[in-house]
Every structure is written in structure tokens, then in C-alpha cells.
Design a protein around this motif. Structure first.
Motif, PDB file in Angstrom:
ATOM      1  N   LEU A 119       0.955  -1.300   0.130  1.00  0.00           N
ATOM      2  CA  LEU A 119       0.033   0.012  -0.108  1.00  0.00           C
ATOM      3  C   LEU A 119       0.790   1.174  -0.079  1.00  0.00           C
ATOM      4  O   LEU A 119       0.239   2.201  -0.548  1.00  0.00           O
ATOM      5  N   ARG A 120       1.952   1.203   0.931  1.00  0.00           N
ATOM      6  CA  ARG A 120       2.694   2.243   0.807  1.00  0.00           C
ATOM      7  C   ARG A 120       3.484   2.507  -0.644  1.00  0.00           C
ATOM      8  O   ARG A 120       3.530   3.844  -1.066  1.00  0.00           O
ATOM      9  N   MET A 121       4.016   1.470  -1.248  1.00  0.00           N
ATOM     10  CA  MET A 121       4.495   1.705  -2.561  1.00  0.00           C
ATOM     11  C   MET A 121       3.432   1.983  -3.608  1.00  0.00           C
ATOM     12  O   MET A 121       3.842   3.076  -4.537  1.00  0.00           O
ATOM     13  N   MET A 122       2.133   1.639  -3.356  1.00  0.00           N
ATOM     14  CA  MET A 122       1.275   2.015  -4.422  1.00  0.00           C
ATOM     15  C   MET A 122       1.099   3.560  -3.942  1.00  0.00           C
ATOM     16  O   MET A 122       0.409   4.324  -5.112  1.00  0.00           O
ATOM     17  N   ARG A 123       1.019   4.180  -2.754  1.00  0.00           N
ATOM     18  CA  ARG A 123       0.708   5.438  -2.550  1.00  0.00           C
ATOM     19  C   ARG A 123       1.885   6.254  -3.166  1.00  0.00           C
ATOM     20  O   ARG A 123       1.786   7.386  -3.693  1.00  0.00           O
ATOM     21  N   TYR A 124       3.123   5.761  -2.934  1.00  0.00           N
ATOM     22  CA  TYR A 124       4.209   6.583  -3.840  1.00  0.00           C
ATOM     23  C   TYR A 124       3.956   6.559  -5.351  1.00  0.00           C
ATOM     24  O   TYR A 124       4.446   7.873  -5.841  1.00  0.00           O
TER      25      TYR A 124
END
Length: 275
Positions: free
Chosen positions: A79-84
Motif C-alpha cells: 500500500l505504501r509503494m502504491m501510494r508513492y
């Protein structure tokens, strides 16, 4: 818990600084990208949570390279990577984005590299530094790559010899700047903890102290000056020190600019003493 978090953040910060310094070499040798120009982008990719992407770079004006450094397993990483991804895409909507998570942690890698939803699946690549051949980074021969190599796979190589070599190369790069060398060693010592190599680094430092006669650079180790003064013990000490990482008497003689016969005699004595 707070102290542990600070330690993890320290490793993340060190690794981020290193990777920013050798981003092109890392892209070519570790990630496997054939890149000619890699330029760090400093867009305002900062969110309310005070999270900023570790490394964002434009590669050959063809696509955006995003790299995150992770020191521990985090189930929320997809989820963090997708947010980035969405943040970067907002600023660079006309270019494709290639994302890589570089894991440097001590624990076994357990993180997933995808987020599955009902109508789409989001993926990125994970690189486990523990599976990268250390030789790739050592051969780049830059202080940052040498420091980072301690996190990699030593294969069947002798750990102490590899670390001795890394430390000697770092000292060579620092030349006579002891402060710079100390900075290199602080980073190396910190990252070595992720591979339980602290004692090997300590021994490597002891080895350097033994052979760093009169603190002269370039593997000369003070021997030339010692020869001028006629200090035979200095020559013998230098040969013994260099023999730790170089076994060829001819090469030792070239490094020290002395007669190969003298090297052969001292090397023979070393071998006899080991029996």
C-alpha cells in the motif's frame, strides 16, 4: 521500542545516502537497467504523514525510477509503494514508473510485492540485498558501493578476507583524510550489524592498524620510508600485513617496491610458522 525504531531509521538513512551517491551504478549492476543518464528528481513528494520517497530519478528521459530502502518487514509495504506510485505519477504523468524495494534487513524477507484488488493488481519489484553477489558492488570500487557490499552475499568467500579487502579499499579511497575514513567506517559498522559481521569489521580494523605503518597511503604502508631508514622490521611487518589480502609474492614486491627474493623468504617463514 523507540530505541529500536531509531536504529532502523539510522540504517535507512545511511543506505539512502549511499544509494543516492551511486544510483547509476546501482541501476546498471544490481537492478539490471541499461542506463546512460540517471538524474535524481527533487519534486515535492512529501505527504501530510511526512513521508518522502527515498530515491526518485529520471532515467535517460524515458521513465521514472523509484527506489525505497526497507530495513524491516512491513505488511503495509504494498500500500505504501502504491501510494508513492500515485504521488510520483501526479508529477510525471507522461512517463512510466519502475519501482523497486531494496530490502537490507536482518530478518528473512517476508514482504509481498503486490496488492490485489477486485478489478486490478498492483505490483513492484523487491531486491533482497542478502542475495546479491557482493563482488558486483566491490568491483564498482566506490566508497559507497564498498560499504553497501557488506549487506550482500559473500558466496563461499572467506568473510574476514572480504571485509579486510573492503576496509583496505575504503582506506585507500580516503587517502590521508582520517576523518573521511572514520565516516566510512561508522557506516560500515552500522550496516554490518544486519549481517552479524561486527566482529569481522573489528578484526579488519585491527589488521589495518597493524599494517598502517606511519599512516602512509596506497598500500605502501610506510615501507618505503622504513627502507630509507634501514628498518628491516618495518619491511617484514609490511609484508605480513599485505599477505593477509595478497598471496602472490611478485605482486607484494611490486606493491612495496622491494626485491621479490626478500618477499619469498618472509612468506616462506610465514608458511612454516602456520604448520
Amino acid at each position: 521500542m523507540q530505541r529500536e525504531k531509531v536504529k532502523k531509521n539510522k540504517k535507512d538513512i545511511i543506505s539512502k545516502e549511499i544509494i543516492n551517491s551511486i544510483i547509476k551504478e546501482l541501476a546498471n549492476e544490481i537492478i539490471g537497467i541499461n542506463a546512460n543518464n540517471v538524474n535524481i528528481i527533487k519534486d515535492e513528494l512529501q505527504r501530510i504523514e511526512d513521508r518522502r520517497a527515498d530515491v526518485v530519478a529520471k532515467v535517460d528521459n524515458d521513465y521514472i525510477l523509484h527506489i525505497e530502502i526497507q530495513n524491516s518487514n512491513d505488511n503495509s509495504m504494498p500500500l505504501r509503494m502504491m501510494r508513492y506510485y500515485t504521488d510520483i505519477k501526479f508529477y510525471h504523468s507522461n512517463l512510466p514508473i519502475h519501482q523497486y524495494l531494496i530490502y537490507i534487513g536482518k530478518s528473512k524477507l517476508t514482504m509481498k510485492n503486490e496488492q490485489k484488488e477486485k478489478k486490478f493488481t498492483y505490483r513492484y519489484d523487491i531486491i533482497n540485498m542478502n542475495e546479491i553477489d557482493c563482488e558486483k558492488l566491490i568491483q564498482i570500487d566506490k566508497p559507497e558501493s564498498l560499504i553497501l557490499s557488506i549487506l550482500c552475499d559473500f558466496k563461499d568467500k572467506d568473510k574476514q578476507k572480504v571485509i579486510n579487502h573492503i576496509i583496505l579499499k575504503l582506506h585507500q579511497h580516503a587517502k590521508e583524510n582520517e576523518r573521511k575514513f572514520r565516516e566510512y567506517m561508522i557506516m560500515l559498522e552500522e550496516l554490518s550489524k544486519n549481517r552479524n559481521l561486527e566482529k569481522f569489521v573489528e578484526k579488519g580494523e585491527e589488521m589495518l592498524t597493524e599494517i598502517n605503518y606511519e599512516t602512509l597511503p596506497s598500500f605502501n604502508l610506510g615501507i618505503r620510508k622504513g627502507m630509507e631508514k634501514g628498518i628491516e622490521k618495518g619491511i617484514e611487518k609490511g609484508i605480513k600485513g599485505i599477505y593477509l589480502f595478497e598471496k602472490d609474492p611478485k605482486k607484494i614486491a611490486q606493491i612495496m617496491d622491494i626485491d621479490e627474493k626478500l618477499v619469498n623468504i618472509i612468506v616462506s617463514n610465514l608458511k612454516e610458522n602456520k604448520k
